[in-house]
Design a protein around this motif. Structure first.
Motif, PDB file in Angstrom:
ATOM      1  N   SER A   2      74.394  35.667  26.397  1.00  0.00           N
ATOM      2  CA  SER A   2      73.368  36.600  25.959  1.00  0.00           C
ATOM      3  C   SER A   2      72.214  36.664  26.953  1.00  0.00           C
ATOM      4  N   THR A   4      68.028  36.805  27.499  1.00  0.00           N
ATOM      5  CA  THR A   4      66.798  36.316  26.886  1.00  0.00           C
ATOM      6  C   THR A   4      65.656  37.194  27.370  1.00  0.00           C
ATOM      7  N   GLU A  17      63.810  46.470  24.752  1.00  0.00           N
ATOM      8  CA  GLU A  17      64.564  46.066  23.566  1.00  0.00           C
ATOM      9  C   GLU A  17      65.329  47.251  22.974  1.00  0.00           C
ATOM     10  N   THR A  21      69.316  47.535  22.568  1.00  0.00           N
ATOM     11  CA  THR A  21      69.880  47.799  21.246  1.00  0.00           C
ATOM     12  C   THR A  21      70.872  48.953  21.309  1.00  0.00           C
ATOM     13  N   ASP A  26      73.944  41.653  23.548  1.00  0.00           N
ATOM     14  CA  ASP A  26      73.561  40.452  22.807  1.00  0.00           C
ATOM     15  C   ASP A  26      72.319  39.882  23.478  1.00  0.00           C
ATOM     16  N   TYR A  27      71.190  39.887  22.765  1.00  0.00           N
ATOM     17  CA  TYR A  27      69.959  39.369  23.365  1.00  0.00           C
ATOM     18  C   TYR A  27      69.097  38.722  22.292  1.00  0.00           C
ATOM     19  N   ARG A  28      68.236  37.831  22.760  1.00  0.00           N
ATOM     20  CA  ARG A  28      67.244  37.236  21.860  1.00  0.00           C
ATOM     21  C   ARG A  28      65.876  37.451  22.479  1.00  0.00           C
ATOM     22  N   ILE A  30      62.056  36.030  22.849  1.00  0.00           N
ATOM     23  CA  ILE A  30      61.063  34.963  22.691  1.00  0.00           C
ATOM     24  C   ILE A  30      59.707  35.652  22.603  1.00  0.00           C
TER      25      ILE A  30
END
Length: 216
Positions: A2, A4, A17, A21, A26-28, A30
């Motif tokens: 993924s 970050t 973002e 999307t 697949d990303y997160r 912070i």
């Protein structure tokens, strides 16, 4: 593996973002609200010594910074998503011109506006003048862009691009949408379409919800 992304709701990370999307990556995130102090900026320092958002760490560990650069990279790296014209597309020059115009001419003003003491010290009158002049400069830049661009359904024609995502977010910062609409009426029609994209309704509600007093 993924991605970050160091970012914050309502910030310059939001168009990144949104693009990720739409691509389905697949990303997160912070969360680092860097304008709220040193502790928040320090969260980003591990990846970006400028301590700024957005900062994107690729699955291979490479770091990308600067919102326009990240958006261009995403559009180029995932051409199947059709979020930006390719190198041979006749719209490519316009795409590059305007996606770099936003950080160079508009986004850059917020480094001054957010903390005018960086340039004029603690003089309240001088700080107020900086805020007044930067607000006028931002509005002028939107007006110039609107006069030079010929939108279709979206800014580059009938296909959505990361440029549309960028403008939809940046147009909500000071002087906010009401002034943006007055200065850039043709682009205002486009950003309303971007606001209403079904694929992003849940995303906007989470990452940059409209307040009751905001013009849309």
């Amino acid at each position: 593996m993924s991605f970050t992304l160091y970012g914050a709701a309502g910030s310059g990370s939001v168009p990144v973002e949104a693009a990720m999307t739409l691509i389905g990556l697949d990303y997160r995130v912070i969360e680092a609200v860097t304008w709220e102090g040193e502790a928040e900026r320090d969260k980003v320092a591990v990846a970006n010594p400028m301590r700024q958002v957005p900062t994107l760490v690729l699955p291979n560990g490479e770091v990308l910074t600067e919102s326009a650069a990240i958006l261009i990279w995403l559009a180029d790296a995932y051409p199947e998503a059709r979020l930006g014209p390719g190198i041979d597309d006749p719209r490519r020059a316009r795409f590059l011109r305007w996606i770099t115009f936003i950080p160079a001419s508009i986004y850059s003003m917020f480094w001054v506006r957010d903390e005018p003491s960086r340039l004029v010290g603690d003089d309240p009158a001088a700080q107020d003048e900086v805020k007044r002049r930067t607000l006028g400069r931002i509005a002028e830049c939107w007006r110039v862009m609107d006069s030079q661009i010929t939108p279709g359904r979206f800014l580059l024609g009938d296909e959505l691009s990361v440029l549309d995502l960028y403008v939809a977010v940046a147009s909500r910062w000071t002087p906010r949408r009401a002034r943006f609409t007055a200065e850039a009426p043709r682009m205002a029609e486009v950003v309303r379409r971007v606001d209403a994209l079904p694929a992003l309704q849940g995303f906007w509600a989470e990452r940059f919800p409209f307040g009751a007093d905001e013009a849309v």
